[in-house]
Design a protein around this motif. Structure first.
Motif, short mmCIF file in Angstrom:
data_model
loop_
_atom_site.label_atom_id
_atom_site.label_comp_id
_atom_site.label_asym_id
_atom_site.label_seq_id
_atom_site.Cartn_x
_atom_site.Cartn_y
_atom_site.Cartn_z
N ARG A 59 0.81 -1.21 0.00
CA ARG A 59 0.00 0.00 0.00
C ARG A 59 0.85 1.27 0.00
O ARG A 59 0.33 2.37 0.09
CB ARG A 59 -0.91 -0.01 1.22
CG ARG A 59 -1.87 -1.20 1.18
CD ARG A 59 -2.98 -1.09 2.16
NE ARG A 59 -3.71 0.14 1.94
CZ ARG A 59 -4.37 0.79 2.91
NH1 ARG A 59 -4.39 0.32 4.12
NH2 ARG A 59 -5.00 1.90 2.65
N GLU A 91 -0.04 3.92 -2.75
CA GLU A 91 -1.28 4.62 -2.46
C GLU A 91 -1.07 5.71 -1.42
O GLU A 91 -1.51 6.84 -1.58
CB GLU A 91 -2.34 3.64 -1.94
CG GLU A 91 -2.75 2.57 -2.91
CD GLU A 91 -3.62 1.52 -2.24
OE1 GLU A 91 -4.23 1.82 -1.19
OE2 GLU A 91 -3.70 0.41 -2.78
N LYS A 92 -0.41 5.34 -0.34
CA LYS A 92 -0.16 6.30 0.74
C LYS A 92 0.76 7.42 0.25
O LYS A 92 0.60 8.57 0.63
CB LYS A 92 0.44 5.61 1.95
CG LYS A 92 -0.55 4.70 2.66
CD LYS A 92 0.03 4.15 3.92
CE LYS A 92 -0.96 3.28 4.62
NZ LYS A 92 -1.91 4.05 5.42
N ARG A 119 1.00 8.64 -2.80
CA ARG A 119 0.19 9.56 -3.60
C ARG A 119 -0.67 10.46 -2.71
O ARG A 119 -0.79 11.66 -2.95
CB ARG A 119 -0.70 8.78 -4.58
CG ARG A 119 -0.02 8.41 -5.87
CD ARG A 119 -1.04 7.90 -6.88
NE ARG A 119 -1.65 6.65 -6.47
CZ ARG A 119 -1.12 5.45 -6.68
NH1 ARG A 119 0.02 5.35 -7.33
NH2 ARG A 119 -1.74 4.36 -6.29
N TYR A 120 -1.28 9.85 -1.69
CA TYR A 120 -2.13 10.61 -0.76
C TYR A 120 -1.35 11.71 -0.08
O TYR A 120 -1.78 12.87 -0.05
CB TYR A 120 -2.73 9.62 0.25
CG TYR A 120 -3.53 10.28 1.34
CD1 TYR A 120 -4.79 10.80 1.08
CD2 TYR A 120 -3.04 10.36 2.63
CE1 TYR A 120 -5.54 11.39 2.08
CE2 TYR A 120 -3.77 10.95 3.64
CZ TYR A 120 -5.02 11.46 3.36
OH TYR A 120 -5.75 12.05 4.35
#
Length: 71
Positions: free
Chosen positions: A10, A13-14, A16-17
């Motif tokens: 993950r 994803e993190k 990018r966040y």
């Protein structure tokens, strides 16, 4: 233990966040999902320490050298 071996990565994803929040000029301590708990605890500790210091200094000015007694 087998669940950890096949766990989904993950990190992208993190990443990018956090990068989107950074580009939006969001402060780091406001980005995470637990930021409210962390900041509330921090503020309670800071204001509590400030209040205790003011109380102790006020008693010292009035001539009392302890927190509660009249000595």
């Amino acid at each position: 233990m087998a669940g950890l071996v096949n766990a989904k990565n993950r990190v992208p994803e993190k990443q990018r966040y956090y990068q989107q929040a950074y580009k939006a000029h969001t402060r780091l301590w406001k980005i995470g999902p637990r930021s409210g708990v962390i900041m509330t605890t921090f503020n309670l500790a800071m204001w509590g320490t400030f209040g205790a210091s003011m109380y102790a200094m006020g008693r010292k000015v009035l001539g009392y050298n302890t927190w509660f007694s009249e000595d």
